[in-house]
Design an enzyme around this catalytic site. Structure first.
Site, PDB file in Angstrom:
ATOM      1  N   GLU A  39       0.843  -1.202   0.000  1.00 51.79           N
ATOM      2  CA  GLU A  39       0.000   0.000   0.000  1.00 51.79           C
ATOM      3  C   GLU A  39       0.876   1.249   0.000  1.00 51.79           C
ATOM      4  OE1 GLU A  39      -2.370  -0.126   3.476  1.00 51.79           O
ATOM      5  OE2 GLU A  39      -3.121  -2.143   3.070  1.00 51.79           O
ATOM      6  N   ASP A  43       0.838   3.854  -3.091  1.00 47.55           N
ATOM      7  CA  ASP A  43       0.406   5.234  -2.862  1.00 47.55           C
ATOM      8  C   ASP A  43       1.363   6.212  -3.536  1.00 47.55           C
ATOM      9  OD1 ASP A  43      -1.083   7.392  -1.327  1.00 47.55           O
ATOM     10  OD2 ASP A  43       0.920   7.623  -0.482  1.00 47.55           O
ATOM     11  N   GLU A 115      -4.298   0.442  -3.977  1.00 49.59           N
ATOM     12  CA  GLU A 115      -2.915   0.934  -3.947  1.00 49.59           C
ATOM     13  C   GLU A 115      -1.929  -0.230  -3.976  1.00 49.59           C
ATOM     14  OE1 GLU A 115      -3.392   5.156  -1.499  1.00 49.59           O
ATOM     15  OE2 GLU A 115      -2.904   3.314  -0.413  1.00 49.59           O
TER      16      GLU A 115
END
Length: 237
Positions: A39, A43, A115
């Site tokens: 993640e 991101d 993500e």
């Protein structure tokens, strides 16, 4: 089913059967090899691709507008919407507790997983493939970008409008805080003295409560503005 096929079309069976992709779908409630680090990577990669796309698509946009556009495109709500469009929830690997509580529909889990999926594409296929994937899932949103004014938060929108009309700047006060420490409810007020507007907002944080109060005040101000225009129109007819 059609949306599930769309995800396969975007990523391919080979990628979707890879260990990297499976990990991207794995919530921490499921096991120790979960997607939290992915993640973090996804991101950053997503932010770079969207920033690059906006920079070249909007050559005359100000830095502030570009920043607000990017924020609107990579926030939790937008990511969760895209995840739902891809039926990503159908593929999630969740622990028993999260399954029972409907974790496959939770915005935070869906957005984090998307993500992680972006990170899996980056790790397995590289920069160009990741850019292509992100731009494809964002096609409609990049073609229909919101206006600069619509992206401003209620407090900014209200203050700018009042200043343009020579009115006082709004004052915000915390009225009350109730509830347990981990589940507090805040009530804030917005006061515009010279035009006698006093509104309240209630939310789970002081900032959000103030924004809600500002939104309520803005709606009153704009209704008054519309009424003035209508009255002026009627008197000139």
């Amino acid at each position: 089913m059609e949306k599930s096929i769309k995800l396969v079309d975007l990523l391919g069976h080979k990628h979707m059967s890879s260990d990297c992709f499976v990990q991207a779908l794995t919530h921490r409630s499921f096991g120790s090899k979960h997607n939290e680090r992915m993640e973090f990577l996804g991101d950053s990669v997503l932010g770079l691709v969207i920033t690059n796309a906006l920079y070249f698509k909007m050559p005359k946009a100000t830095e502030g507008y570009l920043s607000r556009l990017r924020a609107s495109l990579v926030n939790e709500n937008t990511l969760a919407e895209i995840a739902n469009e891809l039926s990503l929830g159908d593929f999630l690997r969740l622990g028993a507790g999260e399954l029972k509580s409907g974790g496959f529909r939770r915005k935070s889990i869906l957005s984090d997983t998307l993500e992680a999926v972006i990170a899996s594409v980056y790790l397995e296929k590289g920069t160009d493939a990741t850019k292509e994937f992100v731009l494809r899932i964002y096609t409609d949103r990049l073609e229909n970008l919101p206006s600069e004014d619509s992206l401003k938060d209620p407090k900014s929108r209200l203050q700018e409008f009042l200043q343009s009309r020579g009115h006082e700047i709004p004052q915000y006060n915390l009225v009350s805080t109730t509830g347990d420490a981990h589940r507090q409810v805040f009530t804030a007020e917005c006061i515009i003295s010279d035009i006698e507007i006093h509104t309240k907002g209630i939310a789970g944080s002081r900032r959000k409560a103030e924004q809600q109060a500002a939104q309520n005040a803005y709606e009153i101000v704009m209704k008054r503005e519309a009424d003035k225009k209508q009255q002026k129109k009627e008197t000139t007819q």
